[in-house]
Design an enzyme around this catalytic site. Structure first.
Site, mmCIF file in Angstrom:
data_model
loop_
_atom_site.group_PDB
_atom_site.id
_atom_site.type_symbol
_atom_site.label_atom_id
_atom_site.label_comp_id
_atom_site.label_asym_id
_atom_site.label_seq_id
_atom_site.Cartn_x
_atom_site.Cartn_y
_atom_site.Cartn_z
ATOM 1 N N ASP A 153 0.834 -1.206 0.000
ATOM 2 C CA ASP A 153 0.000 0.000 0.000
ATOM 3 C C ASP A 153 0.870 1.259 0.000
ATOM 4 O O ASP A 153 1.969 1.249 0.554
ATOM 5 C CB ASP A 153 -0.915 -0.025 1.239
ATOM 6 C CG ASP A 153 -2.053 0.970 1.109
ATOM 7 O OD1 ASP A 153 -2.297 1.469 -0.010
ATOM 8 O OD2 ASP A 153 -2.699 1.263 2.134
ATOM 9 N N ASN B 228 -10.671 -2.647 -6.359
ATOM 10 C CA ASN B 228 -9.825 -1.731 -7.143
ATOM 11 C C ASN B 228 -10.401 -1.385 -8.514
ATOM 12 O O ASN B 228 -9.990 -0.398 -9.135
ATOM 13 C CB ASN B 228 -8.404 -2.292 -7.317
ATOM 14 C CG ASN B 228 -7.549 -2.200 -6.073
ATOM 15 O OD1 ASN B 228 -6.649 -3.014 -5.850
ATOM 16 N ND2 ASN B 228 -7.809 -1.214 -5.220
HETATM 17 C C1 FPP Z 1 -1.706 0.086 -3.444
HETATM 18 O O1 FPP Z 1 -1.264 1.421 -3.438
HETATM 19 C C2 FPP Z 1 -1.169 -0.673 -4.559
HETATM 20 C C3 FPP Z 1 -1.897 -1.317 -5.528
HETATM 21 C C4 FPP Z 1 -3.368 -1.291 -5.554
HETATM 22 C C5 FPP Z 1 -1.276 -2.047 -6.638
HETATM 23 C C6 FPP Z 1 -0.019 -2.779 -6.363
HETATM 24 C C7 FPP Z 1 0.680 -2.989 -7.637
HETATM 25 C C8 FPP Z 1 2.013 -2.961 -7.830
HETATM 26 C C9 FPP Z 1 3.015 -2.790 -6.764
HETATM 27 C C10 FPP Z 1 2.539 -3.074 -9.211
HETATM 28 C C11 FPP Z 1 2.811 -4.378 -9.841
HETATM 29 C C12 FPP Z 1 2.649 -5.589 -9.031
HETATM 30 C C13 FPP Z 1 3.052 -6.814 -9.409
HETATM 31 C C14 FPP Z 1 2.803 -7.950 -8.506
HETATM 32 C C15 FPP Z 1 3.731 -7.081 -10.669
HETATM 33 P P1 FPP Z 1 -2.357 2.562 -3.590
HETATM 34 O O2 FPP Z 1 -2.523 2.868 -5.015
HETATM 35 O O3 FPP Z 1 -3.611 2.143 -2.875
HETATM 36 O O4 FPP Z 1 -1.669 3.750 -2.821
HETATM 37 P P2 FPP Z 1 -2.395 4.934 -2.005
HETATM 38 O O5 FPP Z 1 -3.140 4.291 -0.878
HETATM 39 O O6 FPP Z 1 -1.243 5.757 -1.553
HETATM 40 O O7 FPP Z 1 -3.290 5.648 -2.968
#
Ligand code: FPP
Length: 246
Positions: A21, A69
Site C-alpha cells: 500500500d 480496485n
Molecule cells: C496500493 O497502493 C497498490 C496497488 C493497488 C497495486 C499494487 C501494484 C504494484 C506494486 C505493481 C505491480 C505488481 C506486481 C505484482 C507485478 P495505492 O494505489 O492504494 O496507494 P495509495 O493508498 O497511496 O493511494
C-alpha cells in the site's frame, strides 16, 4: 550486526503475505501521477521476492489488485493491468532462474484477456519450480473467496457429495483458493494503514500483523528482514497461556 544475520533461519515464517500500500501517496510526494507510484512499486516487489526466496521462505502472497480496485479511474486500472502484463513478461526469466513458481488467487478470468493469458502462461512455465511459490492476489477479495467456497460446498451437499454435518475447518479450507498453501504466519502492510482490507480473512486467523509507515515503493530487503525479526520476537500462543508454551 546486520539485519539479515539477526534472522533465525530455523524459525522463518513459511508463508508471508503483503498488502502493498502507498503507491499513490508515494507518487504524490514525488509530484507525479499515481501510476508512477505503481511503476516504482515493481522494484519493491522484486526486492521482496528476492529477499524472501534467498532466506528460504516457501510462500509469498502479494495483494496486487483487489475486487474493489475496479472502482478506481479507468486510466489507473488500465495502466495497472498493462504494468502487470509487462512485469510478468519481464520477470519470467528471473522467476525461472531463481526456481520460483508463480501462482494466482482471485477471479482471474475477469482480468483483461491479455493479462489473463500472460499470467496463465507464466503459471504454466513456472509450475515445476520448487524454491518458493509467489502467489499474486489479483481481482481477489476474501469475502468473494469465502462466498465461493460456501457455494462450492453447498452445491456438493446438494449433490450428496458432502455431508453438511461433516463440514469442518479442513473441509472448508479445501474449498478455498489457498487450499494448496499453508496459512500466512506473517502479514505485512505498508503505508501506515492498519486495516486488512478484505485480504485473506480466513487464512490470517493466527497470523502476526506487522504494520510499517513506509510507502510500498520504498520497501526494500532490509525492511522485510526487520518485519521477520519482529515476528520472531513475538510469542505465538494460539489461544494457550504463555506457561503452556514452555
Ligand atoms: C496500493 O497502493 C497498490 C496497488 C493497488 C497495486 C499494487 C501494484 C504494484 C506494486 C505493481 C505491480 C505488481 C506486481 C505484482 C507485478 P495505492 O494505489 O492504494 O496507494 P495509495 O493508498 O497511496 O493511494
Amino acid at each position: 550486526m546486520d539485519l539479515k544475520a539477526q534472522i533465525n533461519l530455523e524459525k522463518l515464517p513459511q508463508h508471508i503475505a503483503v498488502i502493498m500500500d502507498g503507491n499513490g501517496r508515494w507518487a504524490k510526494q514525488h509530484g507525479k501521477i499515481r501510476i508512477f507510484g505503481h511503476r516504482n512499486g515493481v522494484k519493491a516487489v522484486r526486492e521482496t521476492t528476492e529477499a524472501a526466496a534467498e532466506l528460504g521462505v516457501k510462500y509469498l502472497t502479494l495483494y496486487a489488485f483487489s475486487t474493489e480496485n475496479w472502482a478506481r479511474p479507468a486510466s489507473e486500472v488500465n495502466a495497472l493491468m498493462t504494468l502487470l502484463v509487462g512485469t510478468i513478461r519481464k520477470e519470467l526469466k528471473t522467476l525461472m532462474d531463481n526456481n520460483i513458481r508463480l501462482k494466482a488467487i482471485g477471479d482471474i478470468s475477469k482480468l483483461p484477456s491479455k493479462c489473463f493469458k500472460e499470467l496463465n502462461e507464466a503459471i504454466e512455465i513456472t509450475k515445476n519450480n520448487q524454491r518458493m511459490t509467489l502467489v499474486l492476489a489479483l481481482n481477489y477479495s476474501a469475502r468473494w473467496e469465502i462466498l465461493e467456497a460456501a457455494k462450492t460446498l453447498a452445491a456438493k451437499a446438494k449433490d450428496g457429495e458432502v455431508d453438511p454435518e461433516k463440514i469442518d475447518v479442513d473441509v472448508f479450507e479445501s474449498a478455498l483458493s489457498t487450499k494448496d498453501y499453508p496459512d500466512p504466519e506473517l502479514l505485512i502492510r505498508t503505508s501506515g494503514e492498519t486495516r486488512i482490507s478484505n485480504f485473506l480473512l480466513w487464512q490470517i486467523a493466527y497470523a502476526e500483523l506487522y504494520f510499517t509507515p513506509l510507502l510500498w515503493p520504498d520497501f526494500r530487503k532490509e525492511h522485510l528482514y526487520k518485519a521477520i525479526i519482529d515476528f520472531q520476537n513475538r510469542e505465538r500462543r494460539f489461544g494457550k497461556t504463555s506457561e503452556q508454551l514452555t
